[in-house]
Design an enzyme around this catalytic site. Structure first.
Site, PDB file in Angstrom:
ATOM      1  N   LYS A 102       0.862  -1.184   0.000  1.00 48.39           N
ATOM      2  CA  LYS A 102       0.000   0.000   0.000  1.00 48.39           C
ATOM      3  C   LYS A 102       0.892   1.226   0.000  1.00 48.39           C
ATOM      4  O   LYS A 102       2.015   1.178   0.500  1.00 48.39           O
ATOM      5  CB  LYS A 102      -0.887   0.015   1.258  1.00 48.39           C
ATOM      6  CG  LYS A 102      -2.102   0.884   1.118  1.00 48.39           C
ATOM      7  CD  LYS A 102      -3.198   0.163   0.365  1.00 48.39           C
ATOM      8  CE  LYS A 102      -4.450   0.973   0.250  1.00 48.39           C
ATOM      9  NZ  LYS A 102      -5.548   0.167  -0.320  1.00 48.39           N
TER      10      LYS A 102
HETATM   11  N1  NAD Z   1     -11.406   2.119  -5.159  1.00 47.70           N
HETATM   12  C1  NAD Z   1     -11.231   0.830  -4.937  1.00 47.70           C
HETATM   13  O1  NAD Z   1     -11.134   0.016  -5.879  1.00 47.70           O
HETATM   14  C2  NAD Z   1     -11.180   0.286  -3.526  1.00 47.70           C
HETATM   15  C3  NAD Z   1     -10.936  -1.075  -3.343  1.00 47.70           C
HETATM   16  C4  NAD Z   1     -10.974  -1.614  -2.044  1.00 47.70           C
HETATM   17  C5  NAD Z   1     -11.221  -0.776  -0.976  1.00 47.70           C
HETATM   18  N2  NAD Z   1     -11.422   0.557  -1.177  1.00 47.70           N
HETATM   19  C6  NAD Z   1     -11.682   1.377   0.009  1.00 47.70           C
HETATM   20  O2  NAD Z   1     -12.972   1.964  -0.115  1.00 47.70           O
HETATM   21  C7  NAD Z   1     -12.977   3.250   0.540  1.00 47.70           C
HETATM   22  C8  NAD Z   1     -13.428   4.299  -0.459  1.00 47.70           C
HETATM   23  O3  NAD Z   1     -12.540   4.304  -1.570  1.00 47.70           O
HETATM   24  P1  NAD Z   1     -12.922   5.054  -2.943  1.00 47.70           P
HETATM   25  O4  NAD Z   1     -12.011   4.501  -3.973  1.00 47.70           O
HETATM   26  O5  NAD Z   1     -14.396   5.024  -3.161  1.00 47.70           O
HETATM   27  O6  NAD Z   1     -12.459   6.535  -2.621  1.00 47.70           O
HETATM   28  P2  NAD Z   1     -12.985   7.910  -3.269  1.00 47.70           P
HETATM   29  O7  NAD Z   1     -11.934   8.905  -3.005  1.00 47.70           O
HETATM   30  O8  NAD Z   1     -13.465   7.699  -4.666  1.00 47.70           O
HETATM   31  O9  NAD Z   1     -14.286   8.226  -2.376  1.00 47.70           O
HETATM   32  C9  NAD Z   1     -14.230   8.422  -1.006  1.00 47.70           C
HETATM   33  C10 NAD Z   1     -15.591   8.934  -0.560  1.00 47.70           C
HETATM   34  O10 NAD Z   1     -15.582   9.074   0.850  1.00 47.70           O
HETATM   35  C11 NAD Z   1     -16.097  10.363   1.170  1.00 47.70           C
HETATM   36  N3  NAD Z   1     -15.584  10.822   2.455  1.00 47.70           N
HETATM   37  C12 NAD Z   1     -14.332  11.231   2.789  1.00 47.70           C
HETATM   38  N4  NAD Z   1     -14.292  11.597   4.069  1.00 47.70           N
HETATM   39  C13 NAD Z   1     -15.537  11.395   4.552  1.00 47.70           C
HETATM   40  C14 NAD Z   1     -16.146  11.615   5.808  1.00 47.70           C
HETATM   41  N5  NAD Z   1     -15.448  12.110   6.835  1.00 47.70           N
HETATM   42  N6  NAD Z   1     -17.471  11.298   5.961  1.00 47.70           N
HETATM   43  C15 NAD Z   1     -18.198  10.803   4.913  1.00 47.70           C
HETATM   44  N7  NAD Z   1     -17.684  10.606   3.700  1.00 47.70           N
HETATM   45  C16 NAD Z   1     -16.370  10.906   3.527  1.00 47.70           C
HETATM   46  C17 NAD Z   1     -15.663  11.241   0.006  1.00 47.70           C
HETATM   47  O11 NAD Z   1     -16.407  12.462  -0.072  1.00 47.70           O
HETATM   48  C18 NAD Z   1     -15.949  10.300  -1.148  1.00 47.70           C
HETATM   49  O12 NAD Z   1     -17.329  10.337  -1.469  1.00 47.70           O
HETATM   50  C19 NAD Z   1     -11.563   3.415   1.102  1.00 47.70           C
HETATM   51  O13 NAD Z   1     -11.535   2.944   2.421  1.00 47.70           O
HETATM   52  C20 NAD Z   1     -10.720   2.535   0.201  1.00 47.70           C
HETATM   53  O14 NAD Z   1      -9.533   2.113   0.840  1.00 47.70           O
HETATM   54  C21 NAD Z   1     -11.394   1.110  -2.426  1.00 47.70           C
END
Ligand code: NAD
Length: 411
Positions: A102
């Protein structure tokens, strides 16, 4: 409890259930390599700014290390360490031939211009290019990064090593990205939820769902769940939280978010406090934003019957205990959000084969992996008489332990 302490605790509980010897346990826990680099860039106004970038390569017993790169103000070494370790167990649970890594840069992407983000990404790539690679460590997007970030990394890396599309996944389609990758984590969340509900004789149809986070994962999960008959009754993002007990019109919300960059101001729902999103009345709660959001302060007030961990480590161990006593079933992150890394694996395979799959094949294969993963987790739950989190941890840790011993790496 911070993310690393919580992840280590879950690993140790799994190691104990598996009866691993203490030397093997130690060698599985310690990261392969931790990288910390200073990235200095000229800002658009001509001043210089420095950011700290991290890459933790946790384990490569089962194959090249794999994991996202996150741009967020709260990126710190402990959190990156925890997330790298979770990737090792996640790729093993998904049964794809990867280890775990990571990375991240401590920055607020919303405060940087596109050209500043490009310069920062290129400087970070220059600092780590000889430590990542197609068969070494393959980065992907995470919070605050996306296909464009991967395109910049691919381009910068290729200056040193020749054109190498398989060095990153989550790329734009025009540069060798996979069809279906954008939706993959959200689609995996749907398949995982269906597999879990099936155990209880239920389907998605009619389930009331609350989603925290409306970025890549949350918005795709919302879209696919509502297309399959689920009722998304509340969502939140960094701009605010909204609720409509009759079900939010997700296509209309997606249009609003595209135009305004947030859920705030959406007319088809009422505004609620951002903290109350997790304790809203619903059947299924999907945290899809930050880690540590479900903790001892709010666990007692959670009303959902099922929690699907789309975010990484959203639930801390104290909350796990409280929720278990309340009978809440938690589908753990290392299985529930593995759809993204699984389709990243398909993308890497396509790049190496030089052959592009159609989207139907990607989605069908993803369903097969997610369904098989759920069955394997349940088998471990039966064998070790444990909950789904320990079922997933014992499955992942056991597979990595076997590879470690086969390679003769145990100390
Ligand atoms: N993108 C992937 O393929 C993937 C894969 C596995 C896990 N994840 C995990 O999923 C989660 C989201 O990832 P993503 O890719 O959607 O990120 P992203 O940046 O596209 O979206 C993150 C979202 O969380 C919101 N957010 C941030 N702080 C917040 C808060 N305090 N309260 C409420 N909402 C808040 C943002 O406004 C946004 O809508 C993370 O934990 C990431 O590690 C992502």
């Amino acid at each position: 409890m911070n993310a690393l302490a919580a992840t280590n605790r879950n690993f140790k509980l799994a190691a104990r259930l598996l009866g691993l010897d203490s030397k093997l346990e130690r060698s599985l826990l310690i990261p392969f390599r931790e990288i910390k680099v200073e990235c200095t860039i000229p800002k658009d106004d001509g001043t210089l700014a420095s950011y700290v970038g991290f890459r933790v390569q946790h384990d490569n017993a089962r194959g090249p290390m794999k994991g996202g790169i996150r741009y967020h103000p709260e990126v710190d070494p402990d959190e990156v360490n925890a997330l790298a370790q979770l990737m090792t167990w996640k790729t093993a649970v998904a049964n794809i031939p990867y280890g775990g890594a990571k990375g991240g840069i401590g920055c607020d992407p919303a405060e940087l211009s596109i050209s500043e983000l490009e310069r920062l990404t290129r400087v970070f790539t220059q600092k780590i290019h000889d430590l990542v690679g197609v068969h070494t460590d393959v980065p992907a997007p995470d919070m605050g990064t996306g296909p464009q970030t991967m395109a910049w990394i691919l381009d910068e890396y290729s200056k040193f090593h020749g054109y190498s599309p398989a060095v990153v996944t989550g790329k734009p389609i025009d540069l060798g990205g996979s069809l279906g990758r954008d939706a993959a984590t959200g689609r995996g969340v749907l398949f995982a939820t269906e597999a879990l509900l099936n155990e209880y004789g239920k389907s998605i149809s009619g389930q009331r769902v609350v989603i925290q986070g409306f970025g890549n994962v949350g918005s795709w999960a919302a879209q696919l769940i509502s297309e399959n008959g689920g009722k998304v009754v509340a969502v939140s993002d960094i701009t605010g939280a909204i609720k409509n007990s009759n079900g939010i019109d997700i296509p209309a919300l997606l249009k609003h978010v595209k135009e305004t960059r947030g859920v705030r101001g959406f007319h088809g729902a009422d505004v609620i406090g951002p903290k109350s999103i997790l304790v809203e009345d619903c059947d299924i709660l999907i945290p899809a934003a930050l880690g540590g959001v479900i903790n001892r302060e709010n666990a007692n007030d959670i009303k959902a019957k099922f929690i699907i961990e789309a975010a990484n480590h959203p639930t801390d161990p104290e909350a796990d205990e409280i929720l278990a006593k309340k009978g809440v079933v938690i589908l753990p992150d290392i299985y529930a959000n593995s759809g993204g890394v699984t389709v990243s694996y398909f993308e890497w395979v396509q790049n190496i084969q030089g052959f592009m799959w159609d989207e139907e094949k990607v989605n069908d294969e993803l369903r097969t992996y997610m369904t098989r993963g759920f069955k394997a987790v349940k088998e471990m739950c039966k064998t070790h008489d444990c909950d789904l989190r320990m079922g997933a941890f014992t499955l992942g840790v056991n597979r990595v332990a076997r590879a470690t011993v086969l390679r003769g790496w145990e100390a």
